[in-house]
Design a protein around this motif. Structure first.
Motif, PDB file in Angstrom:
ATOM      1  N   ARG A 184       0.822  -1.095  -0.020  1.00  0.00           N
ATOM      2  CA  ARG A 184       0.129  -0.054   0.179  1.00  0.00           C
ATOM      3  C   ARG A 184       0.785   1.564  -0.012  1.00  0.00           C
ATOM      4  O   ARG A 184       0.460   2.334  -0.414  1.00  0.00           O
ATOM      5  N   ALA A 185       1.986   1.127   0.548  1.00  0.00           N
ATOM      6  CA  ALA A 185       2.841   2.084   0.630  1.00  0.00           C
ATOM      7  C   ALA A 185       3.532   2.534  -0.684  1.00  0.00           C
ATOM      8  O   ALA A 185       4.274   3.687  -0.960  1.00  0.00           O
ATOM      9  N   HIS A 186       3.146   1.869  -1.609  1.00  0.00           N
ATOM     10  CA  HIS A 186       3.991   1.983  -2.946  1.00  0.00           C
ATOM     11  C   HIS A 186       2.990   1.525  -3.997  1.00  0.00           C
ATOM     12  O   HIS A 186       3.138   0.678  -4.874  1.00  0.00           O
ATOM     13  N   PRO A 187       2.001   2.563  -4.183  1.00  0.00           N
ATOM     14  CA  PRO A 187       0.835   2.460  -5.157  1.00  0.00           C
ATOM     15  C   PRO A 187       1.438   2.305  -6.609  1.00  0.00           C
ATOM     16  O   PRO A 187       2.197   2.896  -6.877  1.00  0.00           O
ATOM     17  N   GLY A 188       0.644   1.329  -7.475  1.00  0.00           N
ATOM     18  CA  GLY A 188       1.096   1.142  -8.764  1.00  0.00           C
ATOM     19  C   GLY A 188       2.357   0.243  -8.970  1.00  0.00           C
ATOM     20  O   GLY A 188       2.794   0.040  -9.975  1.00  0.00           O
ATOM     21  N   GLY A 206       8.934  -2.238  -6.738  1.00  0.00           N
ATOM     22  CA  GLY A 206       9.478  -1.482  -7.858  1.00  0.00           C
ATOM     23  C   GLY A 206       8.532  -1.742  -8.933  1.00  0.00           C
ATOM     24  O   GLY A 206       7.322  -2.468  -9.059  1.00  0.00           O
ATOM     25  N   ASP A 207       8.934  -1.333 -10.329  1.00  0.00           N
ATOM     26  CA  ASP A 207       7.992  -1.405 -11.274  1.00  0.00           C
ATOM     27  C   ASP A 207       8.750  -2.443 -12.583  1.00  0.00           C
ATOM     28  O   ASP A 207       9.637  -1.730 -13.160  1.00  0.00           O
ATOM     29  N   PRO A 208       8.128  -3.529 -12.768  1.00  0.00           N
ATOM     30  CA  PRO A 208       8.616  -4.568 -13.634  1.00  0.00           C
ATOM     31  C   PRO A 208       8.895  -3.887 -14.980  1.00  0.00           C
ATOM     32  O   PRO A 208       9.635  -4.397 -15.864  1.00  0.00           O
TER      33      PRO A 208
END
Ligand code: FAD
Length: 460
Positions: free
Chosen positions: A332-336, A386-388
């Motif tokens: 939740r602390a890192h939306p998206g 992170g964002d894949p």
């Protein structure tokens, strides 16, 4: 993805399971392509919800002839892609086999179907004075826990799933139904086939019934929180507590970043510094007070800043709930963002080394990473967000994963303490097991010569 089911195959499945328990619909199929790992696969050709061992026996015998891949599914809470149908075929969702069949308090045993959720099992056991103590944070099914050999915060005292499975009914890939194990407290009768199936991630067959050992609900519980000036001293205290034989029921390590998030999310006021959450179980309050006092001395010898114990029941529950919710809190602390979870374990004396190493790796790679773990088992986790699709960022997350796992192996540990191999850890299997991975593969080929059971897992 595998070939779609032919019209004939679909009508066979419809005849056996009806439209309620067999679906090729996109929503049913898409519900079975995500666990909490970043791995993504194409939807399977269909989903089946069996209700008995016999149905699964008939289904697997038929799928074996038709050469259709089969992937068992529990609650889908795995972290390494374990239940994802990488080669399409049929997903066999076990959640409608969810009965507690018999509770035998006189033997401290219970018979269950594999789709029962562990919280529901404990709800049905309440009042018996017994409980099933293995508790991964998620509400997993017993079948999924057996297949992954799951453990949790209380494993340091009570053990992992493998320590609780006495007997299992299993349907082999060609549909043959076998029983492994027995209900005696001990046995030295031949090869322990039960242990072969536990942790095999559904690659050798489907568990359709299990007899589990149970534990007595502890009379007294005492929780403590301990703070330290740095990670090294906190993890040294872990090795001391375990080495002195104090037998905590839980011994969890948390680091600053996670504590900060837990404070924010749960309205807590924990000091933001490396900390241990401990719990002790025993028959009398006095004996627990003695153990807690001894643990305090050990922690202070390691430089503890504060040691608070005897916290009230409400606070104890709130703390453990916050700890159980760690992954959701980070998410939740890192939306998206997606999460990549490192799960490795080392001998307890090497725990300080791997923890300090992992923390440094997170800093060096500049990733959003939170180090914590079931410290009493020498089990470390790093949850990274992170964002894949951002290749450069995801590469740094993967680097931390590689570095920590390789460090754990160098320290004579394992690439996965509890989450299993799935898709994500296949790349470390040869490094960890050397020539014995070849024997594992021979066993897989012997039991599943067509490679149809949960293909693409454990082996590269
Ligand atoms: C927030 C969170 C915290 C977690 N914390 C922990 C933890 O502390 N400790 C821990 O060990 N795990 C933890 N996990 C991981 C996960 O909960 C466990 O691995 C759990 O055992 C998976 O069970 P499941 O029912 O979700 O199974 P699934 O994920 O659906 O499946 C797991 C594996 O079992 C196979 N399978 C399912 N049912 C059967 C069956 N009847 N017969 C044969 N194979 C079968 C599947 O094919 C797959 O390979 C956590 C997960 C989350 C989301």
């Amino acid at each position: 993805m595998g070939a779609p089911l032919t019209r004939q195959q679909q009508s066979q499945l419809l005849e056996w399971f009806g439209p309620d328990r067999f679906s090729t619909g996109s929503s049913a199929c898409e519900l079975h392509i995500h666990d909490i790992s970043p791995h993504r696969v194409e939807p399977p050709s269909g989903v089946v919800w069996p209700q008995s061992t016999e149905e699964i026996g008939r289904l697997l015998a038929w799928a074996y002839q038709e050469e259709i891949a089969i992937t068992p599914w529990g609650a889908g809470t795995s972290t390494e892609g374990n239940p994802l149908p990488v080669k399409g075929g049929l997903v066999v969702d076990m959640t409608r086999m969810n009965r507690v069949l018999a509770i035998r308090p006189e033997d401290l045993q219970v018979d269950v179907e594999p789709g029962v959720f562990r919280r529901e099992l404990n709800r049905q056991l309440s009042g018996s004075g017994l409980f099933f103590p293995v508790d991964p944070g998620a509400d997993a099914t017993i079948g999924g826990m057996i297949a992954n050999n799951a453990s949790g915060v209380k494993t340091v005292k009570y053990g992992a799933t493998k320590d609780y499975v006495m007997q299992m009914t299993i349907v082999l890939p060609d549909g043959e139904i076998i029983t492994v194990g027995n209900r005696a407290h001990k046995s030295s009768s031949g090869y322990d086939l039960g242990k072969l199936f536990i942790g095999s991630e559904g690659t050798l067959g489907i568990v359709t019934e299990a007899t589990l050992r149970l534990s007595g609900v502890p009379e007294n519980q005492l929780a403590a929180t301990v703070t330290f000036p740095d990670l090294g001293s906190a993890s040294e205290a872990v090795a001391m507590i375990i080495g002195t034989g104090l037998e905590p029921a839980a011994l969890e390590l948390l680091t600053e970043g996670l504590i900060e998030l837990m404070n924010k999310e749960n309205g807590l006021d924990l000091e933001v510094t490396p900390s241990l959450f401990c719990e002790f179980h025993g028959i009398s309050r006095t004996s627990l007070e003695e153990v807690a006092a001894l643990a305090r001395e050990l922690c202070e010898d390691c430089g503890a800043l504060s040691y608070q114990y005897g916290i009230d029941e409400h606070e104890r529950r709130t703390l453990w709930q916050a700890r159980h919710d760690a992954w959701e809190t980070i998410n939740r602390a890192h939306p998206g963002k997606n999460t990549l979870i490192v799960d490795a374990a080392v001998p307890i004396s090497r725990y300080p080394e791997v923890v300090v190493f992992a923390n440094q790796a997170v800093k060096d790679q500049g990733v959003h990473g939170y180090v914590f773990g079931h410290a009493g088992d020498g089990n470390i986790h790093v949850v990274m967000a992170g964002d894949p699709d951002d290749q450069e960022e995801w590469r740094r997350l993967e680097t931390v994963n590689h570095l920590v796992v390789e460090k754990a192996l160098e320290l004579k540990g394992t690439c996965t303490g509890e989450h299993g191999v799935g898709i994500g850890k296949r790349k470390f299997m040869a490094l960890e097991h050397g020539a014995s991975i070849t024997l594992m593969k021979k066993i897989k080929d012997l039991i599943d010569p067509k490679g149809l059971m949960n293909p693409g897992k454990i082996f590269s």
